[in-house]
Design a protein around this motif. Structure first.
Motif, PDB file in Angstrom:
ATOM      1  N   LEU A 140       0.856  -1.618  -0.031  1.00  0.00           N
ATOM      2  CA  LEU A 140      -0.294  -0.119  -0.167  1.00  0.00           C
ATOM      3  C   LEU A 140       0.808   0.866  -0.078  1.00  0.00           C
ATOM      4  CD1 LEU A 140      -2.129   1.415   0.598  1.00  0.00           C
ATOM      5  CD2 LEU A 140      -2.606   0.983   3.370  1.00  0.00           C
ATOM      6  N   GLY A 141       0.593   2.463  -1.355  1.00  0.00           N
ATOM      7  CA  GLY A 141       1.468   3.220  -1.158  1.00  0.00           C
ATOM      8  C   GLY A 141      -0.202   4.530  -0.413  1.00  0.00           C
ATOM      9  N   THR A 142       0.172   5.206  -0.191  1.00  0.00           N
ATOM     10  CA  THR A 142      -0.652   6.414   1.307  1.00  0.00           C
ATOM     11  C   THR A 142       0.564   7.197   1.289  1.00  0.00           C
ATOM     12  OG1 THR A 142      -2.574   6.765   2.937  1.00  0.00           O
ATOM     13  CG2 THR A 142      -0.624   4.685   3.304  1.00  0.00           C
ATOM     14  N   ASN A 143      -1.092   8.100   1.141  1.00  0.00           N
ATOM     15  CA  ASN A 143      -0.576   9.833   2.083  1.00  0.00           C
ATOM     16  C   ASN A 143      -1.057   9.422   3.318  1.00  0.00           C
ATOM     17  OD1 ASN A 143      -3.285  10.404   2.599  1.00  0.00           O
ATOM     18  ND2 ASN A 143      -4.078  11.575   0.660  1.00  0.00           N
ATOM     19  N   GLY A 144      -2.436   8.955   3.691  1.00  0.00           N
ATOM     20  CA  GLY A 144      -1.892   8.174   5.064  1.00  0.00           C
ATOM     21  C   GLY A 144      -2.438   8.490   6.386  1.00  0.00           C
ATOM     22  N   TYR A 145      -3.164   9.595   6.033  1.00  0.00           N
ATOM     23  CA  TYR A 145      -4.957  11.109   6.193  1.00  0.00           C
ATOM     24  C   TYR A 145      -5.877  10.123   6.598  1.00  0.00           C
ATOM     25  CZ  TYR A 145      -7.216  14.828   8.036  1.00  0.00           C
ATOM     26  OH  TYR A 145      -7.843  15.717   8.298  1.00  0.00           O
ATOM     27  N   LEU A 146      -6.276   9.232   5.661  1.00  0.00           N
ATOM     28  CA  LEU A 146      -7.234   8.358   6.225  1.00  0.00           C
ATOM     29  C   LEU A 146      -7.065   6.788   6.502  1.00  0.00           C
ATOM     30  CD1 LEU A 146      -9.249   9.769   3.261  1.00  0.00           C
ATOM     31  CD2 LEU A 146      -9.812  10.493   5.395  1.00  0.00           C
TER      32      LEU A 146
ATOM     33  N   PRO B 204      -6.573   4.414  12.470  1.00  0.00           N
ATOM     34  CA  PRO B 204      -5.485   3.286  13.227  1.00  0.00           C
ATOM     35  C   PRO B 204      -6.100   1.882  14.069  1.00  0.00           C
ATOM     36  CG  PRO B 204      -5.231   5.944  14.075  1.00  0.00           C
ATOM     37  CD  PRO B 204      -6.685   5.670  13.483  1.00  0.00           C
ATOM     38  N   LYS B 205      -7.390   2.482  14.357  1.00  0.00           N
ATOM     39  CA  LYS B 205      -8.192   0.781  14.345  1.00  0.00           C
ATOM     40  C   LYS B 205      -7.428  -0.115  13.912  1.00  0.00           C
ATOM     41  CE  LYS B 205     -11.193   2.981  17.381  1.00  0.00           C
ATOM     42  NZ  LYS B 205     -13.349   3.769  17.387  1.00  0.00           N
ATOM     43  N   GLU B 206      -7.515  -0.298  12.559  1.00  0.00           N
ATOM     44  CA  GLU B 206      -7.327  -1.425  11.093  1.00  0.00           C
ATOM     45  C   GLU B 206      -5.965  -1.418  11.131  1.00  0.00           C
ATOM     46  OE1 GLU B 206      -9.644   0.047   7.934  1.00  0.00           O
ATOM     47  OE2 GLU B 206     -11.475  -0.990   8.703  1.00  0.00           O
ATOM     48  N   LEU B 207      -4.466  -0.832  11.432  1.00  0.00           N
ATOM     49  CA  LEU B 207      -3.856  -0.682  11.072  1.00  0.00           C
ATOM     50  C   LEU B 207      -2.704  -1.476  11.677  1.00  0.00           C
ATOM     51  CD1 LEU B 207      -1.754   2.544  11.691  1.00  0.00           C
ATOM     52  CD2 LEU B 207      -1.793   1.502   9.784  1.00  0.00           C
ATOM     53  N   LYS B 208      -2.770  -2.871  12.688  1.00  0.00           N
ATOM     54  CA  LYS B 208      -2.294  -4.248  12.892  1.00  0.00           C
ATOM     55  C   LYS B 208      -2.866  -5.052  11.622  1.00  0.00           C
ATOM     56  CE  LYS B 208      -1.850  -7.941  16.156  1.00  0.00           C
ATOM     57  NZ  LYS B 208      -2.261  -7.853  17.388  1.00  0.00           N
ATOM     58  N   ASP B 209      -4.234  -5.021  12.045  1.00  0.00           N
ATOM     59  CA  ASP B 209      -4.649  -5.906  10.106  1.00  0.00           C
ATOM     60  C   ASP B 209      -3.949  -5.528   9.092  1.00  0.00           C
ATOM     61  OD1 ASP B 209      -6.352  -7.279  12.081  1.00  0.00           O
ATOM     62  OD2 ASP B 209      -8.281  -6.102  12.257  1.00  0.00           O
ATOM     63  N   ILE B 210      -4.059  -4.527   8.508  1.00  0.00           N
ATOM     64  CA  ILE B 210      -3.097  -3.635   7.044  1.00  0.00           C
ATOM     65  C   ILE B 210      -2.178  -3.864   7.573  1.00  0.00           C
ATOM     66  CG2 ILE B 210      -2.580  -1.930   5.768  1.00  0.00           C
ATOM     67  CD1 ILE B 210      -5.786  -0.728   6.545  1.00  0.00           C
ATOM     68  N   MET B 211      -0.953  -4.179   8.530  1.00  0.00           N
ATOM     69  CA  MET B 211      -0.119  -4.792   8.056  1.00  0.00           C
ATOM     70  C   MET B 211       0.188  -5.623   8.514  1.00  0.00           C
ATOM     71  SD  MET B 211       1.314  -0.944  10.888  1.00  0.00           S
ATOM     72  CE  MET B 211       2.827  -1.894  11.122  1.00  0.00           C
TER      73      MET B 211
ATOM     74  N   THR C  10       0.490   9.022  12.277  1.00  0.00           N
ATOM     75  CA  THR C  10       0.028   7.579  11.710  1.00  0.00           C
ATOM     76  C   THR C  10       1.347   7.008  11.506  1.00  0.00           C
ATOM     77  OG1 THR C  10      -1.930   8.601  11.405  1.00  0.00           O
ATOM     78  CG2 THR C  10      -0.888   6.510  10.291  1.00  0.00           C
ATOM     79  N   ILE C  11       2.266   7.232  11.190  1.00  0.00           N
ATOM     80  CA  ILE C  11       3.292   6.782  11.290  1.00  0.00           C
ATOM     81  C   ILE C  11       3.848   6.307  12.033  1.00  0.00           C
ATOM     82  CG2 ILE C  11       6.044   6.979   9.796  1.00  0.00           C
ATOM     83  CD1 ILE C  11       4.645   9.709   7.913  1.00  0.00           C
ATOM     84  N   LYS C  12       4.543   6.895  13.242  1.00  0.00           N
ATOM     85  CA  LYS C  12       4.654   6.721  14.598  1.00  0.00           C
ATOM     86  C   LYS C  12       4.294   5.824  15.013  1.00  0.00           C
ATOM     87  CE  LYS C  12       6.098  11.144  16.296  1.00  0.00           C
ATOM     88  NZ  LYS C  12       6.057  11.909  17.051  1.00  0.00           N
ATOM     89  N   LYS C  13       2.779   5.407  14.755  1.00  0.00           N
ATOM     90  CA  LYS C  13       1.921   4.544  15.332  1.00  0.00           C
ATOM     91  C   LYS C  13       1.924   2.708  14.816  1.00  0.00           C
ATOM     92  CE  LYS C  13      -1.712   2.684  17.633  1.00  0.00           C
ATOM     93  NZ  LYS C  13      -1.881   2.877  19.010  1.00  0.00           N
ATOM     94  N   ALA C  14       2.138   3.488  12.857  1.00  0.00           N
ATOM     95  CA  ALA C  14       2.958   2.117  12.404  1.00  0.00           C
ATOM     96  C   ALA C  14       4.365   1.726  13.171  1.00  0.00           C
ATOM     97  CB  ALA C  14       2.637   2.593  10.961  1.00  0.00           C
ATOM     98  N   VAL C  15       4.884   2.098  13.221  1.00  0.00           N
ATOM     99  CA  VAL C  15       5.924   2.167  13.901  1.00  0.00           C
ATOM    100  C   VAL C  15       6.043   1.151  15.158  1.00  0.00           C
ATOM    101  CG1 VAL C  15       8.353   2.457  14.281  1.00  0.00           C
ATOM    102  CG2 VAL C  15       7.669   3.452  12.349  1.00  0.00           C
TER     103      VAL C  15
END
Length: 374
Positions: free
Chosen positions: A116-122, A125-132, A167-172
């Motif tokens: 996934l390539g994204t600007n990240g704005y939308l 955070p609740k779906e980040l773990k499933d997506i990643m 959001t990037i911090k949360k992903a890391v």
């Protein structure tokens, strides 16, 4: 670790990976109808940003509704015919689709490498773990390291910068806490007037703890609609070298040197790349590449996955008529295409093999990361 013991870079960001797909190249050379190795596509043409360098604005076409059923049928089809990787990176912001999470998970369940390539704005955070968990890589498109310049370049308020950084911090954090294999990267589209943001963004990426920053050229269409002055890149060599010095054992900064300093020129006329790396519009349109999405290029349009399954489109005579056309002497990529397309490095390699007596590079060392994203 992002650097191997011999000091080479783990993320191959300024080349292609065809050497690790020799069977597909050999089949193509025999004249067989091959499935793409990689497909770049979007789930919608909508976008929440207004970036000054946006190429997709130049490629308007009729949009059809990409429903959950349509997207799932596509992901099932490509897995069946032998596609190895699908990246939601194209002419729309796929986070605008309500089916993003489920689509990524479906693709992974089908055995596809997903990205996934994204600007990240939308990104939720609740779906980040499933997506990643289902992604091979997650790339944030961010072309500035300072809030005020981010606002100017991406056409949004400064608050968007701060939200995306969080959001990037949360992903890391999620990656570390769950020991996920997903690669987290950030990408800068470099227009000459953005030089002041190269080093701030290099520092920001290191501070955030992402895996890499890639600094890429800005593509323009054949009419130069975005006004990119490629000669101005020549004065950025020292800045880009300084940026790469921000690399550490766990963070790689790479400029796409070969494209940035090509002055937007091609060495080849025939286009051989799309059978290997296909692009599709968020409208559902199947075309050889993103530079041919616009309605004025309808002679190169193949079909739409809303109207017909991708497998049927791929098996159709129309698909291969278009592929043969752009690979023929009736097509000249030097004059009939925009600059520095996604397939550029693959095209250079295939042109050398087909027209110059070259051969596929020999595999050296371990396979690169993300080898199915060629």
């Amino acid at each position: 670790m992002h650097k191997k013991k011999n000091g080479s870079q783990q993320y191959l960001l300024d080349d292609h990976k065809l050497a690790w797909h020799k069977d597909r190249v050999d089949a193509w050379l025999r004249g067989e109808r091959i499935a793409p190795i990689t497909i770049d596509c979007a789930l919608t043409r909508r976008c929440s940003y207004n970036c000054v360098y946006c190429y997709s604005k130049l490629q308007q076409n009729d949009e059809k509704k990409m429903t959950r059923e349509v997207i799932f049928r596509f992901l099932d089809d490509v897995a069946e015919i032998g596609v190895k990787a699908v990246s939601f990176v194209s002419d729309g912001e796929s986070t605008c689709s309500p089916y993003l999470r489920d689509s990524i998970v479906r693709g992974r369940e089908n055995g596809l490498d997903m990205a996934l390539g994204t600007n990240g704005y939308l990104l939720d955070p609740k779906e980040l773990k499933d997506i990643m968990t289902a992604l091979t890589y997650l790339r944030f498109n961010i072309s500035a390291g300072e809030a005020h310049r981010y606002s100017e370049i991406h056409g949004v308020g400064e608050k968007c910068y701060h939200r995306v950084v969080e959001t990037i911090k949360k992903a890391v954090q999620i990656k570390k806490e769950n020991s996920l294999k997903v690669t987290i990267g950030i990408q800068m589209v470099l227009m000459p007037e953005f030089e002041d943001q190269i080093l701030p963004l290099s520092q920001l990426g290191r501070d955030l703890g992402v895996d890499y920053l890639v600094i890429k050229h800005c593509s323009d269409d054949e009419d130069g609609s975005l006004g990119v002055d490629y000669s101005r890149y020549d004065g950025m060599i020292n800045t880009l070298k300084k940026a790469e010095q921000y690399s550490t054992e766990t963070y790689q900064v790479s400029a796409k040197w070969s494209k940035i300093f090509s002055h937007g020129k091609r060495s080849y006329s025939q286009c051989f790349g799309p059978p290997f790396i296909l692009q599709m519009s968020g409208s559902g349109l199947v075309a050889p590449c993103g530079m041919l999405f616009n309605d004025k290029y309808k002679k190169y349009h193949i079909g739409n996955i809303v109207d017909q399954s991708f497998k049927e489109i791929w098996e159709s005579d129309r698909y291969w008529e278009v592929m043969d056309l752009i690979a023929s002497n009736k097509f000249d990529a030097k004059t009939m295409c925009g600059t520095l397309c996604l397939q550029h490095k693959v095209n250079e390699c295939l042109d050398a093999i087909k027209n110059q007596g070259g051969s596929l590079p020999v595999e050296i060392g371990n396979p690169p990361m993300h080898r199915n994203f060629i």
